[in-house]
Motif scaffolding. Structure first.
Motif, PDB file in Angstrom:
ATOM      1  N   ARG A  22       0.874  -1.159   0.000  1.00 53.55           N
ATOM      2  CA  ARG A  22       0.000   0.000   0.000  1.00 53.55           C
ATOM      3  C   ARG A  22       0.919   1.219   0.000  1.00 53.55           C
ATOM      4  O   ARG A  22       1.380   1.665   1.048  1.00 53.55           O
ATOM      5  CB  ARG A  22      -0.889  -0.032   1.257  1.00 53.55           C
ATOM      6  CG  ARG A  22      -1.629   1.232   1.555  1.00 53.55           C
ATOM      7  CD  ARG A  22      -1.993   1.378   3.030  1.00 53.55           C
ATOM      8  NE  ARG A  22      -1.071   0.782   3.967  1.00 53.55           N
ATOM      9  CZ  ARG A  22       0.111   1.303   4.338  1.00 53.55           C
ATOM     10  NH1 ARG A  22       0.534   2.420   3.833  1.00 53.55           N
ATOM     11  NH2 ARG A  22       0.874   0.697   5.221  1.00 53.55           N
ATOM     12  N   PRO A  23       1.258   1.743  -1.184  1.00 55.56           N
ATOM     13  CA  PRO A  23       2.201   2.862  -1.212  1.00 55.56           C
ATOM     14  C   PRO A  23       1.627   4.093  -0.524  1.00 55.56           C
ATOM     15  O   PRO A  23       0.417   4.318  -0.550  1.00 55.56           O
ATOM     16  CB  PRO A  23       2.418   3.133  -2.699  1.00 55.56           C
ATOM     17  CG  PRO A  23       1.572   2.188  -3.451  1.00 55.56           C
ATOM     18  CD  PRO A  23       0.776   1.373  -2.501  1.00 55.56           C
ATOM     19  N   ALA A  28      -0.153  12.425   0.763  1.00 48.18           N
ATOM     20  CA  ALA A  28       0.513  12.291   2.063  1.00 48.18           C
ATOM     21  C   ALA A  28       2.027  12.464   1.918  1.00 48.18           C
ATOM     22  O   ALA A  28       2.672  13.124   2.739  1.00 48.18           O
ATOM     23  CB  ALA A  28       0.182  10.934   2.686  1.00 48.18           C
ATOM     24  N   LYS A  29       2.593  11.875   0.856  1.00 53.60           N
ATOM     25  CA  LYS A  29       4.043  11.962   0.644  1.00 53.60           C
ATOM     26  C   LYS A  29       4.468  13.412   0.416  1.00 53.60           C
ATOM     27  O   LYS A  29       5.459  13.873   0.987  1.00 53.60           O
ATOM     28  CB  LYS A  29       4.448  11.078  -0.542  1.00 53.60           C
ATOM     29  CG  LYS A  29       5.941  11.072  -0.820  1.00 53.60           C
ATOM     30  CD  LYS A  29       6.348  10.019  -1.825  1.00 53.60           C
ATOM     31  CE  LYS A  29       5.809  10.291  -3.198  1.00 53.60           C
ATOM     32  NZ  LYS A  29       6.413   9.416  -4.229  1.00 53.60           N
ATOM     33  N   LYS A 154      -5.019   4.927  11.945  1.00 48.07           N
ATOM     34  CA  LYS A 154      -5.587   5.786  12.987  1.00 48.07           C
ATOM     35  C   LYS A 154      -5.710   5.103  14.344  1.00 48.07           C
ATOM     36  O   LYS A 154      -5.825   5.769  15.364  1.00 48.07           O
ATOM     37  CB  LYS A 154      -6.930   6.338  12.538  1.00 48.07           C
ATOM     38  CG  LYS A 154      -8.001   5.273  12.342  1.00 48.07           C
ATOM     39  CD  LYS A 154      -9.292   5.887  11.855  1.00 48.07           C
ATOM     40  CE  LYS A 154     -10.310   4.788  11.625  1.00 48.07           C
ATOM     41  NZ  LYS A 154     -11.556   5.285  11.078  1.00 48.07           N
ATOM     42  N   LYS A 155      -5.663   3.758  14.378  1.00 47.18           N
ATOM     43  CA  LYS A 155      -5.862   3.079  15.670  1.00 47.18           C
ATOM     44  C   LYS A 155      -4.595   3.080  16.546  1.00 47.18           C
ATOM     45  O   LYS A 155      -4.671   2.775  17.729  1.00 47.18           O
ATOM     46  CB  LYS A 155      -6.378   1.659  15.468  1.00 47.18           C
ATOM     47  CG  LYS A 155      -5.384   0.684  14.914  1.00 47.18           C
ATOM     48  CD  LYS A 155      -5.991  -0.707  14.814  1.00 47.18           C
ATOM     49  CE  LYS A 155      -4.927  -1.721  14.428  1.00 47.18           C
ATOM     50  NZ  LYS A 155      -5.439  -3.066  14.451  1.00 47.18           N
ATOM     51  N   ASN A 156      -3.442   3.446  15.976  1.00 48.97           N
ATOM     52  CA  ASN A 156      -2.209   3.503  16.759  1.00 48.97           C
ATOM     53  C   ASN A 156      -2.002   4.916  17.296  1.00 48.97           C
ATOM     54  O   ASN A 156      -2.255   5.886  16.600  1.00 48.97           O
ATOM     55  CB  ASN A 156      -0.992   3.127  15.905  1.00 48.97           C
ATOM     56  CG  ASN A 156      -1.090   1.726  15.370  1.00 48.97           C
ATOM     57  OD1 ASN A 156      -1.462   1.521  14.226  1.00 48.97           O
ATOM     58  ND2 ASN A 156      -0.780   0.759  16.199  1.00 48.97           N
ATOM     59  N   SER A 172      -6.291   9.185   5.562  1.00 51.36           N
ATOM     60  CA  SER A 172      -6.208   7.995   6.419  1.00 51.36           C
ATOM     61  C   SER A 172      -4.767   7.673   6.812  1.00 51.36           C
ATOM     62  O   SER A 172      -4.513   6.686   7.485  1.00 51.36           O
ATOM     63  CB  SER A 172      -6.824   6.793   5.700  1.00 51.36           C
ATOM     64  OG  SER A 172      -6.088   6.532   4.524  1.00 51.36           O
ATOM     65  N   VAL A 173      -3.825   8.530   6.394  1.00 51.28           N
ATOM     66  CA  VAL A 173      -2.407   8.292   6.672  1.00 51.28           C
ATOM     67  C   VAL A 173      -1.974   9.114   7.876  1.00 51.28           C
ATOM     68  O   VAL A 173      -2.197  10.324   7.936  1.00 51.28           O
ATOM     69  CB  VAL A 173      -1.543   8.668   5.446  1.00 51.28           C
ATOM     70  CG1 VAL A 173      -0.075   8.477   5.741  1.00 51.28           C
ATOM     71  CG2 VAL A 173      -1.952   7.838   4.233  1.00 51.28           C
ATOM     72  N   ASN A 174      -1.384   8.428   8.854  1.00 50.38           N
ATOM     73  CA  ASN A 174      -0.864   9.077  10.062  1.00 50.38           C
ATOM     74  C   ASN A 174       0.642   8.946  10.094  1.00 50.38           C
ATOM     75  O   ASN A 174       1.178   7.849   9.879  1.00 50.38           O
ATOM     76  CB  ASN A 174      -1.435   8.396  11.317  1.00 50.38           C
ATOM     77  CG  ASN A 174      -2.932   8.584  11.439  1.00 50.38           C
ATOM     78  OD1 ASN A 174      -3.400   9.418  12.177  1.00 50.38           O
ATOM     79  ND2 ASN A 174      -3.692   7.784  10.695  1.00 50.38           N
ATOM     80  N   PHE A 175       1.331  10.049  10.382  1.00 56.31           N
ATOM     81  CA  PHE A 175       2.772  10.031  10.555  1.00 56.31           C
ATOM     82  C   PHE A 175       3.087  10.471  11.982  1.00 56.31           C
ATOM     83  O   PHE A 175       2.689  11.562  12.373  1.00 56.31           O
ATOM     84  CB  PHE A 175       3.474  10.995   9.588  1.00 56.31           C
ATOM     85  CG  PHE A 175       3.327  10.675   8.136  1.00 56.31           C
ATOM     86  CD1 PHE A 175       3.916   9.545   7.597  1.00 56.31           C
ATOM     87  CD2 PHE A 175       2.629  11.513   7.285  1.00 56.31           C
ATOM     88  CE1 PHE A 175       3.803   9.250   6.241  1.00 56.31           C
ATOM     89  CE2 PHE A 175       2.515  11.246   5.926  1.00 56.31           C
ATOM     90  CZ  PHE A 175       3.098  10.104   5.410  1.00 56.31           C
TER      91      PHE A 175
END
Length: 179
Positions: A22-23, A28-29, A154-156, A172-175
């Motif tokens: 899943r790139p 997000a990048k 998101k659950k972490n 949906s991307v978390n950093f």
């Protein structure tokens, strides 16, 4: 897969549809690299040594190489993904980019090299994903003032981790950022 900036800017690489990876999305990048270049690194001037864990398609690695990192190591376990990364690296003739095929956790345990920047994009459902920050710091992989960025779902939540600095969310991307 598209390169956003640097010497390979606007280059596109077709990722096979059979890939399980899943790139990181382009959105997000692009936002991640905006934060990195605004707040943390001048990739061309700082002689950055970078490590890309769970490299997948190599999207983050080629972006790092394109922006002038002195050295980029990509660690990927999947044979097809590793072969794709090697193909892209050879196509752009990025001598500073070293793909390694192997288990990320073994690499973390056995590496004696330190990095200015470490990026990890494990499968969001990886059972021991939450141990990655501790492993990075316990094995002394990050140079002083270095930065570790972990992509996760998101659950972490890592806000209570002693090395946590900030969190950025793009769709949906978390950093999560650690120093």
């Amino acid at each position: 897969m598209r390169v956003i900036s640097g010497i390979y800017k606007r280059r596109r690489f077709d990722v096979p549809h059979s890939f399980k990876a899943r790139p990181t999305t382009d959105f997000a990048k692009e936002n991640l690299f905006n934060v990195l270049t605004s707040n943390y690194f001048d990739f061309e001037e700082d002689s950055v040594r970078a490590l890309d864990l769970f490299a997948g398609t190599g999207s983050i690695s080629i972006e790092l190489a394109s922006r002038g990192c002195e050295r980029v190591i990509s660690v990927e376990k999947d044979r097809e993904h590793y072969a794709f990364i090697c193909k892209v690296m050879q196509e752009v003739k990025a001598d500073q980019w070293l793909p390694l095929r192997g288990d990320v956790f073994k690499y973390i345990q056995n590496s004696r090299e330190q990095f200015d920047f470490i990026f990890a994009d494990p499968p969001y459902e990886l059972s021991n994903l939450e141990t990655l920050p501790d492993l990075i710091f316990a094995n002394n992989l990050l140079k002083e003032n270095g930065l570790f960025v972990l992509e996760h779902g998101k659950k972490n939540a890592f806000e209570t981790h002693p090395h946590f600095v900030e969190k950025r969310v793009y769709g949906s991307v978390n950093f999560s950022f650690f120093q």
